[in-house]
Design a protein around this motif. Structure first.
Motif, PDB file in Angstrom:
ATOM      1  N   PRO A 130       0.842  -1.202   0.000  1.00  0.00           N
ATOM      2  CA  PRO A 130       0.000   0.000   0.000  1.00  0.00           C
ATOM      3  C   PRO A 130       0.871   1.244   0.000  1.00  0.00           C
ATOM      4  O   PRO A 130       2.088   1.158   0.195  1.00  0.00           O
ATOM      5  CB  PRO A 130      -0.750  -0.124   1.334  1.00  0.00           C
ATOM      6  N   GLY A 131       0.274   2.383  -0.205  1.00  0.00           N
ATOM      7  CA  GLY A 131       1.024   3.632  -0.138  1.00  0.00           C
ATOM      8  C   GLY A 131       0.082   4.814  -0.163  1.00  0.00           C
ATOM      9  O   GLY A 131      -1.090   4.678  -0.498  1.00  0.00           O
ATOM     10  N   MET A 132       0.598   5.965   0.180  1.00  0.00           N
ATOM     11  CA  MET A 132      -0.180   7.209   0.089  1.00  0.00           C
ATOM     12  C   MET A 132      -0.218   7.688  -1.358  1.00  0.00           C
ATOM     13  O   MET A 132      -1.217   8.218  -1.810  1.00  0.00           O
ATOM     14  CB  MET A 132       0.450   8.296   0.967  1.00  0.00           C
ATOM     15  N   ALA A 133       0.911   7.499  -2.074  1.00  0.00           N
ATOM     16  CA  ALA A 133       0.990   7.923  -3.476  1.00  0.00           C
ATOM     17  C   ALA A 133       2.093   7.137  -4.173  1.00  0.00           C
ATOM     18  O   ALA A 133       3.023   6.644  -3.530  1.00  0.00           O
ATOM     19  CB  ALA A 133       1.272   9.421  -3.566  1.00  0.00           C
ATOM     20  N   PHE A 134       1.940   7.026  -5.493  1.00  0.00           N
ATOM     21  CA  PHE A 134       2.931   6.362  -6.342  1.00  0.00           C
ATOM     22  C   PHE A 134       3.112   7.217  -7.587  1.00  0.00           C
ATOM     23  O   PHE A 134       2.212   7.967  -7.977  1.00  0.00           O
ATOM     24  CB  PHE A 134       2.442   4.970  -6.775  1.00  0.00           C
ATOM     25  N   ASP A 135       4.273   7.079  -8.246  1.00  0.00           N
ATOM     26  CA  ASP A 135       4.480   7.781  -9.513  1.00  0.00           C
ATOM     27  C   ASP A 135       4.883   6.781 -10.603  1.00  0.00           C
ATOM     28  O   ASP A 135       5.049   5.586 -10.337  1.00  0.00           O
ATOM     29  CB  ASP A 135       5.495   8.927  -9.361  1.00  0.00           C
ATOM     30  N   SER A 136       5.049   7.268 -11.822  1.00  0.00           N
ATOM     31  CA  SER A 136       5.305   6.387 -12.966  1.00  0.00           C
ATOM     32  C   SER A 136       6.690   5.744 -12.929  1.00  0.00           C
ATOM     33  O   SER A 136       6.950   4.811 -13.683  1.00  0.00           O
ATOM     34  CB  SER A 136       5.114   7.154 -14.274  1.00  0.00           C
ATOM     35  N   SER A 137       7.572   6.210 -12.070  1.00  0.00           N
ATOM     36  CA  SER A 137       8.890   5.586 -11.920  1.00  0.00           C
ATOM     37  C   SER A 137       8.894   4.497 -10.855  1.00  0.00           C
ATOM     38  O   SER A 137       9.946   3.935 -10.555  1.00  0.00           O
ATOM     39  CB  SER A 137       9.933   6.651 -11.546  1.00  0.00           C
ATOM     40  N   GLY A 138       7.732   4.223 -10.263  1.00  0.00           N
ATOM     41  CA  GLY A 138       7.642   3.202  -9.226  1.00  0.00           C
ATOM     42  C   GLY A 138       7.939   3.721  -7.839  1.00  0.00           C
ATOM     43  O   GLY A 138       7.961   2.952  -6.870  1.00  0.00           O
TER      44      GLY A 138
END
Length: 176
Positions: A119-127
């Protein structure tokens, strides 16, 4: 944008969705996960027992219990341990955030883990992943060679690059 501000923005976005909307979105996310080749091939899966504001994993854990070896996190002080899930009747409120955790022995055969669902609060396209700020997953994942899939609601996937430091462990894939 700094990590604290990004967490604040994501918390605000989460509050705009009803529990029913989050369950509906979660169901679609978990269906995509179930058809993922890494999940299909995995025998040992480290998942998480979701909190109210996270992609819901309860039905997923129940469904795959007995078909795959399902592991769940357990927090001890500043560290995240892993324990085998043996059914809901063997969960108890844990130290960290009072999230239900499995009873029993600590699982230490990390090389057996095929897949980690994070899980996470946010993710980006670089992982890159933004957690809640305590570093439990990053400290654990640095010693785990399993394939890592971050799961998040679509609004938790951000265009901007999440600020990282040397302790942050990137995901191999994000499912939203």
């Amino acid at each position: 944008m700094d990590k604290r501000e990004l967490r604040r923005q994501i918390r605000q976005l989460k509050s705009l969705y009803s529990p029913e909307e989050k369950r509906r979105l979660s169901s679609a996310i978990m269906e995509r996960l179930e058809s993922n080749g890494h999940f299909v091939a995995a025998r040992w899966v480290l998942c998480y027992w979701s909190m109210e504001d996270e992609v819901c994993t309860h039905d997923f854990v129940r469904k795959w219990f007995g078909k795959k070896h399902i592991l769940l996190p357990s927090v001890r002080g500043e560290e995240m341990e892993v324990k085998l899930f043996c059914g809901e009747e063997h969960l108890y409120p844990g130290e960290g955030y009072a999230i239900p955790e499995p009873e029993g022995e600590r699982f230490t055969a990390y090389d057996k883990i095929d897949l980690v669902i994070v899980p996470g609060m946010a993710f980006d396209s670089s992982g890159n992943r933004l957690g809640r700020g305590k570093g439990y997953y990053d400290r654990f994942l640095k010693n785990c060679r399993a394939y890592k899939i971050g799961v998040c609601f679509p609004f938790q996937f951000v265009e901007d690059v999440i600020p990282t430091d040397v302790l942050d462990v990137p995901m191999d894939e994000i499912i939203k």
